[in-house]
Every structure is written in C-alpha cells, then in structure tokens.
Design a protein around this motif. Structure first.
Motif, PDB file in Angstrom:
ATOM      1  N   LYS A  30       0.809  -1.218   0.000  1.00  0.00           N
ATOM      2  CA  LYS A  30       0.000   0.000   0.000  1.00  0.00           C
ATOM      3  C   LYS A  30       0.846   1.273   0.000  1.00  0.00           C
ATOM      4  N   MET A  31       2.156   1.113  -0.169  1.00  0.00           N
ATOM      5  CA  MET A  31       3.032   2.274  -0.201  1.00  0.00           C
ATOM      6  C   MET A  31       3.098   2.858  -1.612  1.00  0.00           C
ATOM      7  N   GLY A  32       3.743   4.028  -1.727  1.00  0.00           N
ATOM      8  CA  GLY A  32       3.861   4.701  -3.010  1.00  0.00           C
ATOM      9  C   GLY A  32       5.027   4.179  -3.828  1.00  0.00           C
ATOM     10  N   ARG A  33       4.975   4.384  -5.136  1.00  0.00           N
ATOM     11  CA  ARG A  33       6.040   3.971  -6.052  1.00  0.00           C
ATOM     12  C   ARG A  33       6.922   5.157  -6.393  1.00  0.00           C
ATOM     13  N   GLN A  34       8.223   4.892  -6.488  1.00  0.00           N
ATOM     14  CA  GLN A  34       9.190   5.934  -6.825  1.00  0.00           C
ATOM     15  C   GLN A  34       9.627   5.806  -8.275  1.00  0.00           C
ATOM     16  N   HIS A  35       9.806   6.949  -8.919  1.00  0.00           N
ATOM     17  CA  HIS A  35      10.263   6.996 -10.303  1.00  0.00           C
ATOM     18  C   HIS A  35      11.555   7.800 -10.353  1.00  0.00           C
ATOM     19  N   PRO A  79      21.042  19.008 -16.906  1.00  0.00           N
ATOM     20  CA  PRO A  79      20.147  17.924 -16.476  1.00  0.00           C
ATOM     21  C   PRO A  79      20.097  17.852 -14.950  1.00  0.00           C
ATOM     22  N   ILE A  80      18.907  17.770 -14.403  1.00  0.00           N
ATOM     23  CA  ILE A  80      18.708  17.701 -12.955  1.00  0.00           C
ATOM     24  C   ILE A  80      18.079  16.352 -12.613  1.00  0.00           C
ATOM     25  N   PRO A  81      18.817  15.466 -11.910  1.00  0.00           N
ATOM     26  CA  PRO A  81      18.229  14.193 -11.482  1.00  0.00           C
ATOM     27  C   PRO A  81      17.194  14.435 -10.381  1.00  0.00           C
ATOM     28  N   ALA A  82      16.209  13.566 -10.319  1.00  0.00           N
ATOM     29  CA  ALA A  82      15.168  13.713  -9.299  1.00  0.00           C
ATOM     30  C   ALA A  82      14.475  12.377  -9.066  1.00  0.00           C
ATOM     31  N   LEU A  83      13.797  12.305  -7.939  1.00  0.00           N
ATOM     32  CA  LEU A  83      12.896  11.194  -7.634  1.00  0.00           C
ATOM     33  C   LEU A  83      11.479  11.741  -7.542  1.00  0.00           C
ATOM     34  N   LEU A  84      10.541  10.996  -8.091  1.00  0.00           N
ATOM     35  CA  LEU A  84       9.127  11.341  -7.970  1.00  0.00           C
ATOM     36  C   LEU A  84       8.402  10.152  -7.375  1.00  0.00           C
ATOM     37  N   THR A  85       7.784  10.357  -6.228  1.00  0.00           N
ATOM     38  CA  THR A  85       7.013   9.304  -5.567  1.00  0.00           C
ATOM     39  C   THR A  85       5.533   9.623  -5.684  1.00  0.00           C
ATOM     40  N   LEU A  86       4.765   8.650  -6.161  1.00  0.00           N
ATOM     41  CA  LEU A  86       3.316   8.806  -6.300  1.00  0.00           C
ATOM     42  C   LEU A  86       2.604   7.943  -5.277  1.00  0.00           C
ATOM     43  N   PRO A  87       1.466   8.396  -4.789  1.00  0.00           N
ATOM     44  CA  PRO A  87       0.673   7.564  -3.874  1.00  0.00           C
ATOM     45  C   PRO A  87       0.290   6.242  -4.539  1.00  0.00           C
ATOM     46  N   GLY A  88       0.027   5.246  -3.723  1.00  0.00           N
ATOM     47  CA  GLY A  88      -0.354   3.940  -4.239  1.00  0.00           C
ATOM     48  C   GLY A  88      -1.533   4.033  -5.185  1.00  0.00           C
ATOM     49  N   GLY A  89      -1.384   3.458  -6.387  1.00  0.00           N
ATOM     50  CA  GLY A  89      -2.458   3.444  -7.366  1.00  0.00           C
ATOM     51  C   GLY A  89      -2.555   4.676  -8.225  1.00  0.00           C
ATOM     52  N   ALA A  90      -1.760   5.716  -7.958  1.00  0.00           N
ATOM     53  CA  ALA A  90      -1.850   6.949  -8.736  1.00  0.00           C
ATOM     54  C   ALA A  90      -1.092   6.820 -10.053  1.00  0.00           C
ATOM     55  N   GLN A 102       7.218   8.325   2.193  1.00  0.00           N
ATOM     56  CA  GLN A 102       6.088   7.404   2.159  1.00  0.00           C
ATOM     57  C   GLN A 102       4.942   7.879   3.048  1.00  0.00           C
ATOM     58  N   PHE A 103       5.257   8.571   4.123  1.00  0.00           N
ATOM     59  CA  PHE A 103       4.189   9.141   4.946  1.00  0.00           C
ATOM     60  C   PHE A 103       3.399  10.159   4.136  1.00  0.00           C
ATOM     61  N   LEU A 104       4.111  11.019   3.414  1.00  0.00           N
ATOM     62  CA  LEU A 104       3.422  12.019   2.586  1.00  0.00           C
ATOM     63  C   LEU A 104       2.617  11.349   1.477  1.00  0.00           C
ATOM     64  N   ALA A 105       3.208  10.336   0.838  1.00  0.00           N
ATOM     65  CA  ALA A 105       2.491   9.628  -0.230  1.00  0.00           C
ATOM     66  C   ALA A 105       1.252   8.930   0.303  1.00  0.00           C
ATOM     67  N   SER A 106       1.335   8.403   1.519  1.00  0.00           N
ATOM     68  CA  SER A 106       0.180   7.711   2.103  1.00  0.00           C
ATOM     69  C   SER A 106      -0.970   8.671   2.370  1.00  0.00           C
ATOM     70  N   ARG A 107      -0.655   9.960   2.438  1.00  0.00           N
ATOM     71  CA  ARG A 107      -1.691  10.974   2.646  1.00  0.00           C
ATOM     72  C   ARG A 107      -2.193  11.550   1.323  1.00  0.00           C
ATOM     73  N   GLY A 108      -1.760  10.971   0.208  1.00  0.00           N
ATOM     74  CA  GLY A 108      -2.285  11.367  -1.093  1.00  0.00           C
ATOM     75  C   GLY A 108      -1.447  12.360  -1.862  1.00  0.00           C
ATOM     76  N   TYR A 109      -0.226  12.656  -1.396  1.00  0.00           N
ATOM     77  CA  TYR A 109       0.598  13.661  -2.053  1.00  0.00           C
ATOM     78  C   TYR A 109       1.660  13.011  -2.940  1.00  0.00           C
ATOM     79  N   ALA A 110       1.856  13.584  -4.128  1.00  0.00           N
ATOM     80  CA  ALA A 110       3.049  13.274  -4.900  1.00  0.00           C
ATOM     81  C   ALA A 110       4.219  13.982  -4.227  1.00  0.00           C
ATOM     82  N   VAL A 111       5.410  13.382  -4.298  1.00  0.00           N
ATOM     83  CA  VAL A 111       6.588  13.974  -3.665  1.00  0.00           C
ATOM     84  C   VAL A 111       7.707  14.048  -4.700  1.00  0.00           C
ATOM     85  N   LEU A 112       8.175  15.265  -4.976  1.00  0.00           N
ATOM     86  CA  LEU A 112       9.273  15.485  -5.917  1.00  0.00           C
ATOM     87  C   LEU A 112      10.521  15.840  -5.122  1.00  0.00           C
ATOM     88  N   GLU A 113      11.616  15.089  -5.359  1.00  0.00           N
ATOM     89  CA  GLU A 113      12.889  15.323  -4.675  1.00  0.00           C
ATOM     90  C   GLU A 113      13.971  15.630  -5.713  1.00  0.00           C
TER      91      GLU A 113
END
Length: 664
Positions: free
Chosen positions: A387-392, A403-414, A444-455
């Motif tokens: 039930k956790m979010g996936r990272q891209h 070029p700027i590397p980054a991680l994008l985490t989406l909530p589960g199922g998004a 993952q706490f932020l993703a579990s609350r429905g937020y995308a997270v860009l790092e």
C-alpha cells in the motif's frame, strides 16, 4: 433482529473505513523494531539489536545452526548503540539513550566488550569526564573514545579505536588511533602524521594510511616501516588534481582508490604507491554516477564491490557469488537484496538486507547449502508494503539546460497524469546526494496521505560528477533555487501536479530553500514547511555569545567562502539571498520547527525569521522541541512533527483546503 443486523452493517462500515484509513504516523516514525545485524567472522553466529522487555535496545546473539538466541548485553538506563564483532567469540559495543534528545544527553557512548555468551563483560571507556581519578577510572579510556568503523583482522581480542579531539563548538579536530585489548583494557597509541581526520587499515587490519586536514588542505599519508610519508596534498573542499579517496588494500598490498583522473566522475582505480600516481584505467565505474561505496572482502580476497547507482547494488567478481546473488534474487524478486558475507566463509550462512521503494529494510539469513531463507527481523513491521507509493527515477532540464536528477514518488495506485497535490521536498546539505531510490519514512508518509513527492538533486548535489557539483558553487538562492523551481514547473507541465496545490518543504539547507522558494517563486508554492532551516546567512559564519555552531573551523574558514560566498568581499550578494533580509515578502502559510539544542543551525535562525515574518504574515505556525538538535531523534517528537505537517498540508493543499478556481 433488524436492529442487530443494522449494528452489524454499521460495524462492518466502520471496519472498512478503518482499512481505508492510511497508517498512523506512529507506524512510520515510532521506534524501530529491529536495529540491524552483523555476522560473526566465521559466519556461525549473528548479532542483532532488538528491544528488551523494558523497551531498551539490547544485544542478542543467535547461533545459526540451531537458531538459539542468547541475550548478551543490556542496560537498565540506556540502550545498546553501535556494535561489531571483535572475533568469533567477542563483541564490542557502545551505548546511547533513545529516550533523550540532544540537549538532555549528559553522557558519552562509552565503550564495552562482552563474550557472545554474555560472559566476561568489561567497560573499556568512561561515559563521563572524570575530574577525580579513582582506581576504576584510571583503568578506563577517556569518554572521547569511539569505535572505528573498519573491521580489523577479527582474529584476536584487540581492536583499533579512535580517541577524538574536539573543537570548542563540537566539531572534530583530529582523531588519535589506539590498539585496544578488549579483555585487559590496555591500549597503545599509533603515531600520527598530523591532525588526522580518517584512518585506513590494510588487508591485515593494520593502520596503513591516514588523511590529515590543515590550512584547508588534505594530505594523504602512507605508513611503511613504522614511518609516515606524504603521498599527495590537495584542496579539501574543491575537486583538484591529485585528490583521491583511499578505499582498501588487497592481500598483495595493492591500493584501490576513488578518483576522477581527468574524468567528470569518480571511479575505482588502483594507485601506484612507488610512483605516487593513479592508474589512468578505471577498474570499476558506475554509469552516470560518481563511485560511492566499498570493496567487499571474503577471506583475503576482494570479491566484489557495493556501490550506489539509482540505488544500492553489488557487482560480484567471483562466479560463485554471482550465482549466490541470483539465487537470493529469485527468492526475493523485485527487491534490492544486499548480501553480507562473513570474513571467513566457514559456514553456509549469509546475511541478506532487503528493501525497495515500498518496503522498509528487512533482514534474512540465507543458507547457501540448503537454499533456505529465514526472516531475522523487520525495521517497521506494521506497514503494508503493497500500500506504499512507487518511486520513479527521472531527469528534467533546468532553464540553462543542465540535467537535474530527481525522484518522484506517487501515492499507491496513482498515475503520472493525475494532477495530484504535491510536496517538493528539498534535501539538506546541500553538498550531499539527496535522491536515492529506496524506502523513506518521510516520503512514504506524505504519499500515504495522497501527495506526490518530488525530490530534486539540484546543482551542487554530490554523486553526479564534478560539473554538477561545481555548478552549485556560490549559487544559494540563485541557480540552485531555480533548479527546484524548474522541477516544480516540469511536474505541472507533465500533468503530475495540480498547480493550485503545491507545497515546498525541507530541513537544514532544504529549510533555507523552502523559505527562498516561497519568497522568490510565490506563484508556484501555496505553502511551506521549514524545519531546522538556515534563515540568516551571517549566523553561519561564526558564533556569538548567545549561540555556537558545530561547523568545523576549517570549513568555515576555507570551505564556505568558496562554496557559499565570502562574507567580506561578497556580503551584498549573500545578503540578497538571506531569507531573514526579505521576510516581509513571504505571505504564504508557513510551518516552522526548530530544535532548542541545535548547534548546526542554532535556534536563533528560527526565532529571528519567525519574528520578522510574523510582522506581515499572520499564518505562521511555530513549534520548538527544546531537547532536540539538528533533526528529531525522539519518536514522540517525530510523530508530533509529522502529525502537524499532515494537518498543515491538509488545510492548505489537501482535502481541507479552500482553493482558487484557477492557478495564479
């Protein structure tokens, strides 16, 4: 009957609602249920740190052939901290106190040793400074004695330990090296070539190299015939010719180093000690990244390398170990499986640490002979990984084309085009690598609350080569800040983020970038969360009567003027990017949190900005944890802080937010 049926239906609806609710903050930020494990040198035992009945972390040893556990060390008023095997029958460890924040700590870690059956316990170093010498205190090493991270030969009762000298602010000035007998407590010192910052042991576990730091220069020394000779000297803060990082020696005395050698990125090379030169042909390189990691030893052989690419991985040189990795990966698919070998492979057991972007660290024992995989422990067993979010892992272009590397985490199922509320999470440092694929409680706490997270790993972040690093020099609040904004705009353009619902957040330098983002790009960010963030650049360049900094004096004198800016010749430029100087421009809702005992970014950073911004902004929430330092050590404070963050985000960009019909 109908009334009873109605009750059952109501109960079922409550149960379904409970299942649909995200995991509580306690499951993310509460105490870990397992503190890691280490195999004995012969691979027949594993030592691990687990909670005792009184809630304190204790040290246990498990005989792997029989699965028989044995508690070997515990404290009634403290927790077992770091630990390592001395030999097959003895362990070295120190203590900590998980119930105290930085400001309440009144004791050092100390140093202790015990046999694997719990017998022959001995204290080796004091936990407090002793002004009155007693017979007991005279037998102990002073409180500033610490473990050495490197493993020695692990074939005697002796280990090498560090006796650390500190600057007044708390930064390390130098480290003495002592050879310590863990049974008698007797120690002997190793001669120092200068103010040593790091020691390197050879394949036999003897001190062979030292790195000193003086006058802004690092010098690497080599020890032969009990004498030290300088190999090279180079700038300590900016990549320069001649610079390299010693990694390890093989059994033949060949030195392996991490070096750029006319390349943009560091790789593993050998170093000719006689000629004093790096071999130009790399032995191992990581595509797109600087080399970060270590060589892996089995017996007297170097058998592999552990390295950081998108995430942690292993390259095995030995065909049997490649087959072992494949067998473990087959049993634990779609996970990162890091295999730890015993120093002497006399038993069939190996330790496997496994994780993913969705799964917290979990530990297994794998039997190479039977193929059996047994669970040893889980760091956060209450969380359901499915039930956790996936990272891209991704890259976007900054406005100047970098070029700027980054991680994008989406909530589960998004999906990537869902136009989600988004948190732009800026890492601290800033001269570190931030975005690494893998488990993160904050994300993952932020993703579990429905937020995308860009790092974003903005310019100045390490790990991506010299060009990416040096492009960030003297760019606080400028190009470094633009990289974060460009990543935010990229997420909007891609349909990832709802432009009306974006918040910027971060700690330390990330807290600074949060404030500058709100000030410089008010059209992008609806709110901000800054914890332990720099607000007044002047305060970074020296202490005063009301606060002190633990930044090393050498860094403040030689590093910061070149990396951030010179406070004398570039004062105007630095003031232009100091948030406290333009606090009146920040009008968005802001959550600020600081530690009362923080010596890296002292509390004055927070109070000065809070008082300045509140004059023109009434939507500022302030929280202080008096006992905490630079970040939250205590679970109760982590839970409290992230619960506040959850409520703050919900009010401003979440389901409880009153949003404009159109983006600004």
């Amino acid at each position: 009957m109908k009334f009873r049926l109605a009750l059952l239906v109501f109960a079922a609806s409550l149960l379904n609602a409970a299942h649909a609710a995200p995991p509580p903050a306690e499951d993310f930020f509460g105490p870990s249920s397992f503190g890691g494990a280490q195999l004995s040198p012969n691979g027949q035992y594993v030592a691990a740190k687990v909670p005792a009945k009184n809630g304190r972390d204790m040290l246990v040893v498990v005989e792997l052939a029989t699965s028989k556990p044995q508690a070997v060390a515990a404290f009634s008023d403290a927790d077992v901290g770091e630990f390592q095997w001395v030999n097959d029958g003895r362990l070295l460890f120190n203590s900590t106190d998980n119930d105290l924040g930085q400001g309440d700590i009144n004791a050092a870690p100390g140093l202790f040793a015990v046999d694997r059956d719990g017998k022959n316990f001995r204290q080796l170093a004091q936990r407090r400074a002793s002004f009155i010498t007693t017979p007991t205190a005279a037998q102990l090493l002073p409180w500033h004695t610490y473990m050495l991270g490197q493993r020695g030969p692990q074939d005697s009762d002796s280990v090498y330990v560090r006796s650390v000298s500190f600057e007044p602010g708390g930064a390390v000035r130098s480290e003495h090296l002592l050879r310590l007998d863990t049974r008698t407590g007797r120690s002997t010192g190793v001669p120092m070539p200068g103010k040593v910052q790091r020691w390197v042991l050879d394949a036999r576990g003897e001190p062979r190299m030292a790195i000193t730091l003086e006058d802004g220069k690092s010098t690497i020394w080599f020890r032969e015939n009990e004498k030290w000779r300088a190999i090279t000297t180079f700038d300590a803060w900016v990549s320069a010719a001649g610079g390299f990082t010693p990694l390890d020696f093989d059994s033949e005395g060949r030195l392996y180093v991490a070096a750029r050698h006319d390349s943009d990125k560091t790789a593993i090379h050998t170093f000719d000690l006689a000629a004093g030169k790096v071999d130009p042909v790399p032995r191992f390189a990581v595509q797109q990244y600087d080399f970060t990691g270590r060589l892996i030893r089995s017996g007297n052989k170097l058998v592999g390398v552990r390295y950081l690419g998108d995430t942690w991985a292993t390259e095995w040189f030995d065909p049997e170990l490649k087959a072992l990795q494949a067998a473990v990966d087959e049993k634990l698919p779609n996970l990162v499986n890091l295999i730890s070998l015993p120093r002497r492979p006399e038993a069939p057991f190996v330790l496997v640490t496994t994780f993913s972007d969705m799964q917290p660290h979990t530990y297994f024992i794998y039997n190479r002979e039977t193929g059996q995989l047994n669970l040893l422990g889980q760091s956060q067993p209450k969380l359901d990984a499915t039930k956790m979010g996936r990272q891209h892992v991704l890259t976007y272009k900054a406005r100047d084309g970098l070029p700027i590397p980054a991680l994008l985490t989406l909530p589960g199922g998004a999906k990537l085009t869902d136009k989600l509320p988004m948190v732009v999470l800026v890492h601290g440092g800033p001269w570190v690598r931030g975005a690494t694929w893998g488990w993160s409680a904050d994300v993952q706490f932020l993703a579990s609350r429905g937020y995308a997270v860009l790092e974003p790993d903005f310019r100045g972040s390490t790990g991506y080569g010299a060009k990416h690093l040096t492009a960030g020099f003297k760019q606080w609040g400028r190009a470094m800040q633009d990289d974060v904004a460009d990543g935010t705009r990229w997420a909007i353009e891609q349909g990832v983020a709802d432009p009306r619902r974006i918040c910027i957040a971060g700690a330390s330098y990330g807290g600074y970038a949060t404030l500058m983002g709100l000030i410089k790009d008010p059209d992008l960010y609806r709110c901000g969360v800054n914890w332990v963030g720099v607000t007044d650049i002047k305060l970074m360049y020296g202490g005063s009567w009301f606060h002190s900094s633990d930044l090393p004096e050498q860094y403040m004198r030689y590093g910061m003027p070149r990396l951030i800016g010179d406070m004398e010749t570039e004062a105007d430029q630095l003031m232009a990017v100091s948030p406290v100087e333009q606090a009146s421009r920040l009008r968005q809702p802001l959550l600020m949190a600081y530690g009362g005992a923080d010596r890296r970014v002292p509390r004055a950073h927070g109070t000065r900005f809070r008082d300045a911004v509140k004059a023109t902004n009434k939507d500022v929430e302030w929280v202080e944890y008096p006992e905490e330092g630079h970040g939250w050590k205590l679970p109760k404070n982590r839970i409290d802080f992230w619960t506040r963050v959850e409520k703050f985000l919900d009010r401003n960009i979440g389901s409880g937010a009153a949003l404009p019909h159109h983006a600004n």
